[in-house]
Design a protein around this motif. Sequence first.
Motif, PDB file in Angstrom:
ATOM      1  N   SER A 132       0.795  -1.221   0.000  1.00 51.07           N
ATOM      2  CA  SER A 132       0.000   0.000   0.000  1.00 51.07           C
ATOM      3  C   SER A 132       0.828   1.273   0.000  1.00 51.07           C
ATOM      4  O   SER A 132       0.304   2.340   0.214  1.00 51.07           O
ATOM      5  N   ASP A 133       2.126   1.156  -0.221  1.00 48.05           N
ATOM      6  CA  ASP A 133       2.942   2.365  -0.180  1.00 48.05           C
ATOM      7  C   ASP A 133       3.989   2.351  -1.278  1.00 48.05           C
ATOM      8  O   ASP A 133       4.238   1.334  -1.913  1.00 48.05           O
ATOM      9  N   ASN A 134       4.592   3.507  -1.496  1.00 48.59           N
ATOM     10  CA  ASN A 134       5.567   3.690  -2.563  1.00 48.59           C
ATOM     11  C   ASN A 134       6.949   3.857  -1.947  1.00 48.59           C
ATOM     12  O   ASN A 134       7.228   4.875  -1.327  1.00 48.59           O
ATOM     13  N   TYR A 135       7.825   2.854  -2.142  1.00 50.38           N
ATOM     14  CA  TYR A 135       9.124   2.861  -1.505  1.00 50.38           C
ATOM     15  C   TYR A 135      10.244   2.597  -2.505  1.00 50.38           C
ATOM     16  O   TYR A 135      10.054   1.895  -3.499  1.00 50.38           O
ATOM     17  N   SER A 136      11.434   3.119  -2.185  1.00 50.26           N
ATOM     18  CA  SER A 136      12.650   2.789  -2.938  1.00 50.26           C
ATOM     19  C   SER A 136      13.867   3.163  -2.092  1.00 50.26           C
ATOM     20  O   SER A 136      13.748   3.917  -1.116  1.00 50.26           O
ATOM     21  N   PRO A 137      15.054   2.679  -2.483  1.00 50.89           N
ATOM     22  CA  PRO A 137      16.284   3.024  -1.762  1.00 50.89           C
ATOM     23  C   PRO A 137      16.974   4.254  -2.353  1.00 50.89           C
ATOM     24  O   PRO A 137      18.168   4.456  -2.128  1.00 50.89           O
ATOM     25  N   GLU A 182       3.624  -6.711   4.456  1.00 50.93           N
ATOM     26  CA  GLU A 182       2.628  -5.661   4.254  1.00 50.93           C
ATOM     27  C   GLU A 182       1.764  -5.581   5.498  1.00 50.93           C
ATOM     28  O   GLU A 182       1.224  -6.581   5.953  1.00 50.93           O
ATOM     29  N   THR A 183       1.632  -4.402   6.057  1.00 51.00           N
ATOM     30  CA  THR A 183       0.945  -4.270   7.340  1.00 51.00           C
ATOM     31  C   THR A 183      -0.567  -4.449   7.249  1.00 51.00           C
ATOM     32  O   THR A 183      -1.204  -4.834   8.218  1.00 51.00           O
ATOM     33  N   THR A 189       5.572  -8.315   0.413  1.00 48.69           N
ATOM     34  CA  THR A 189       5.495  -7.385  -0.708  1.00 48.69           C
ATOM     35  C   THR A 189       6.880  -6.840  -1.012  1.00 48.69           C
ATOM     36  O   THR A 189       7.846  -7.101  -0.285  1.00 48.69           O
ATOM     37  N   THR A 190       6.986  -6.115  -2.102  1.00 45.97           N
ATOM     38  CA  THR A 190       8.213  -5.428  -2.483  1.00 45.97           C
ATOM     39  C   THR A 190       7.832  -4.213  -3.314  1.00 45.97           C
ATOM     40  O   THR A 190       6.652  -3.964  -3.557  1.00 45.97           O
ATOM     41  N   SER A 191       8.812  -3.481  -3.753  1.00 45.54           N
ATOM     42  CA  SER A 191       8.579  -2.278  -4.543  1.00 45.54           C
ATOM     43  C   SER A 191       8.864  -2.551  -6.016  1.00 45.54           C
ATOM     44  O   SER A 191       9.700  -3.398  -6.351  1.00 45.54           O
TER      45      SER A 191
END
Length: 200
Positions: A132-137, A182-183, A189-191
Motif C-alpha cells: 500500500s505504499d511507494n518505496y525505494s532506496p 505488508e501491514t 510485498t516489495t517495490s
Amino acid sequence: MTMRRTTILGIATLLTFIASAVTTTTYAATTKPQLVINIVAGTLRADDLNRYSNNFCGGGLRRLMDNGVVCTNSVHDYLFTTTPAALATFATGAQPSVHGITNDFWWSYVDSSKVWLIKDDKYQSVPYSTGSDNYSPSRLSAHTIGDMLIAQSPKSKLYTVAVDAISAIVLNGKAGMAFWAETNQTHWTTSSYYAESLPQ
C-alpha cells in the motif's frame, strides 16, 4: 548508552563465514564462500547470548557462538542512533555523515517539508502483493555490502527479508531484491524498484 553497546548478530554471522573461508587452510583462502547469511537481531544484547545459551541446540546460534566470531562490545562511533541509522551503518560500514541516514524522516532545509527516507512516488507496490505504499532506496547515498557484492560478482543473488520496509530496504541497498511484510494484510510485498512482480 545501551544503544551504543549492542551485539550485532549479523556481524557474527557474516564473520563466521568469512573466517571459515579465510583462516582454515591455504586452499580455503582462495575459495569464495558459496553462501553468506546475514542475520540482524536489533534488540539482542551481548549478554543475552550467554544468558540463553542453554536453550540453543547444536546448530543455529550455538554453532555461531562456538565456531564463529562473536563481537560482545560493538559500538557505533557516534553519539545518538536510531534504527535506520544503525542499520545503514551496519550495512555500509560508513558513518551517518557518509551514508546520509539519520532517521526514518527529516525536515528539508529548502522548503521545510517532511522527507521520508524510503518514500518515493516514482515506484509502487508490485501488483497482487497487497502493498500500500511507494518505496525505494533512492535516498541511500552509500553502497551496502550487498551492493558491493553484486558489483564485484554480478551473477550473485541478493535477497533481504525483514518485517518492515525500512529495515529491508536499508539493509539491502539498491541491488538485489528486498521483501517486507505488508501491514494491511500481512502478506509479503516489495517495490516496483526491485521487481515487476513477486517471485513464484
